[in-house]
Structure formats: C-alpha cells, structure tokens
Design an enzyme around this catalytic site. Structure first.
Site, mmCIF file in Angstrom:
data_model
loop_
_atom_site.group_PDB
_atom_site.id
_atom_site.type_symbol
_atom_site.label_atom_id
_atom_site.label_comp_id
_atom_site.label_asym_id
_atom_site.label_seq_id
_atom_site.Cartn_x
_atom_site.Cartn_y
_atom_site.Cartn_z
ATOM 1 N N HIS A 46 4.547 30.053 40.747
ATOM 2 C CA HIS A 46 5.817 29.329 40.899
ATOM 3 C C HIS A 46 5.615 27.945 41.501
ATOM 4 C CE1 HIS A 46 10.164 28.840 41.729
ATOM 5 N NE2 HIS A 46 9.698 28.069 42.705
ATOM 6 N N HIS A 97 11.494 26.398 38.000
ATOM 7 C CA HIS A 97 10.141 26.962 37.866
ATOM 8 C C HIS A 97 9.550 26.268 36.650
ATOM 9 C CE1 HIS A 97 7.440 30.810 37.862
ATOM 10 N NE2 HIS A 97 6.964 29.992 36.928
ATOM 11 N N HIS A 99 8.120 24.872 33.392
ATOM 12 C CA HIS A 99 7.935 25.542 32.094
ATOM 13 C C HIS A 99 7.803 24.489 31.012
ATOM 14 C CE1 HIS A 99 12.190 25.111 33.072
ATOM 15 N NE2 HIS A 99 12.395 24.868 31.785
HETATM 16 P P1 5GP Z 1 15.251 23.497 31.499
HETATM 17 O O1 5GP Z 1 16.678 23.112 31.263
HETATM 18 O O2 5GP Z 1 15.046 23.896 32.954
HETATM 19 O O3 5GP Z 1 14.241 22.529 31.002
HETATM 20 O O4 5GP Z 1 15.000 24.798 30.612
HETATM 21 C C1 5GP Z 1 15.445 26.064 30.961
HETATM 22 C C2 5GP Z 1 15.544 26.840 29.689
HETATM 23 O O5 5GP Z 1 15.606 28.216 30.010
HETATM 24 C C3 5GP Z 1 16.784 26.518 28.860
HETATM 25 O O6 5GP Z 1 16.398 26.022 27.575
HETATM 26 C C4 5GP Z 1 17.542 27.847 28.776
HETATM 27 O O7 5GP Z 1 18.133 28.065 27.523
HETATM 28 C C5 5GP Z 1 16.436 28.853 29.083
HETATM 29 N N1 5GP Z 1 16.934 30.056 29.717
HETATM 30 C C6 5GP Z 1 17.777 30.122 30.784
HETATM 31 N N2 5GP Z 1 18.013 31.398 31.102
HETATM 32 C C7 5GP Z 1 17.302 32.164 30.228
HETATM 33 C C8 5GP Z 1 17.163 33.580 30.062
HETATM 34 O O8 5GP Z 1 17.726 34.397 30.783
HETATM 35 N N3 5GP Z 1 16.356 33.997 29.048
HETATM 36 C C9 5GP Z 1 15.707 33.125 28.227
HETATM 37 N N4 5GP Z 1 14.951 33.655 27.258
HETATM 38 N N5 5GP Z 1 15.822 31.788 28.357
HETATM 39 C C10 5GP Z 1 16.614 31.317 29.350
HETATM 40 ZN ZN ZN Z 2 9.574 31.013 39.952
#
Ligand code: 5GP
Ligand code: ZN
Length: 113
Positions: A46, A97, A99
C-alpha cells in the site's frame, strides 16, 4: 492499511475477479470501464503516490509494467494500449492505493485535460 478497498482485494477480505497475480501485484477488471478493455494493476504494497516510492518500489513498478506488456492475450493488448496512473485531486484519483489503469481494445482519443 485499514479501510483501503484495494488492500482488501489484495488480502482477499473482499472478493474481486482476479485475472492475474504474482508476488508484486494483482489484476482485475475495473468496475466502471472507460474503454472496451479496462483492467487495474494493483501493487500488493500500500502506498498512494509515486513520490512515496522506495527504490524497491521503483523496481517493483518496473517489473509490473514489464509483466503487463507480456500479458498480451489476457489483456487484449495486440493493437496497442494505454497505461494511466492518476495522482491526486487534479487527476481525479479516487482510490488512495496506487494502481495502473490498463486500457485497450479500441481507438482512444487523447484529451487528458
Ligand atoms: P482512480 O480514479 O483512483 O484512478 O481509479 C480508481 C478506479 O477503481 C476507478 O476506475 C473505479 O472504477 C475503480 N473501482 C472503484 N471501486 C471498485 C470496485 O469495487 N471494484 C472494481 N473492480 N473497481 C473499482
Ligand atoms: Zn491499500
């Protein structure tokens, strides 16, 4: 890390459909895809920001990107793909976190702002 959604996926506290896993990371489909294929590569360790990386983390992220590039069939990378790491509020980071988004399977516009 307590109360971190992606740590809970890593630890199997919450279930998600993991399509690939090794010592460094897990991969699963994004729940809200923005391209025909949309996977998330989530390091097992993390941390939120690239700026927090140790040297070991930097090597680990390099290994993850190498592995992603090798998973051509699984991730549908044959005609090209895009990797995205959102960092902080301006980029719209919603999960604290780190990604990597892996987008593929269609032509993509380039309009980051
Ligand atoms: P960020 O906006 O932080 O770059 O990306 C987070 C991503 O995580 C988003 O594209 C969102 O759709 C995805 N996400 C959020 N919650 C979940 C979940 O519970 N399951 C999955 N598979 N994806 C998730
Ligand atoms: Zn985490």
């Amino acid at each position: 890390m307590e109360n971190c959604l992606f740590c809970k996926f890593v630890n199997r506290e919450y279930k998600t459909d993991i399509v690939f896993e090794n010592d460094d990371f897990i991969m699963f489909k994004d729940i809200n895809p923005v391209a025909k294929n949309h996977f998330l590569a989530v390091p097992k360790r993390h941390f939120k920001y690239l700026a927090e990386m140790t040297e070991d983390d930097a090597n680990m992220l390099g290994r993850i990107m190498k592995k992603i590039s090798e998973l051509k069939d699984l991730l549908g990378l044959e005609n090209g793909y895009r990797l995205v790491i959102n960092q902080g509020d301006d980029a719209g980071q919603t999960v604290p976190h780190l990604h990597i988004h892996v987008l593929s399977g269609q032509k993509m516009e380039w309009h980051p702002a």
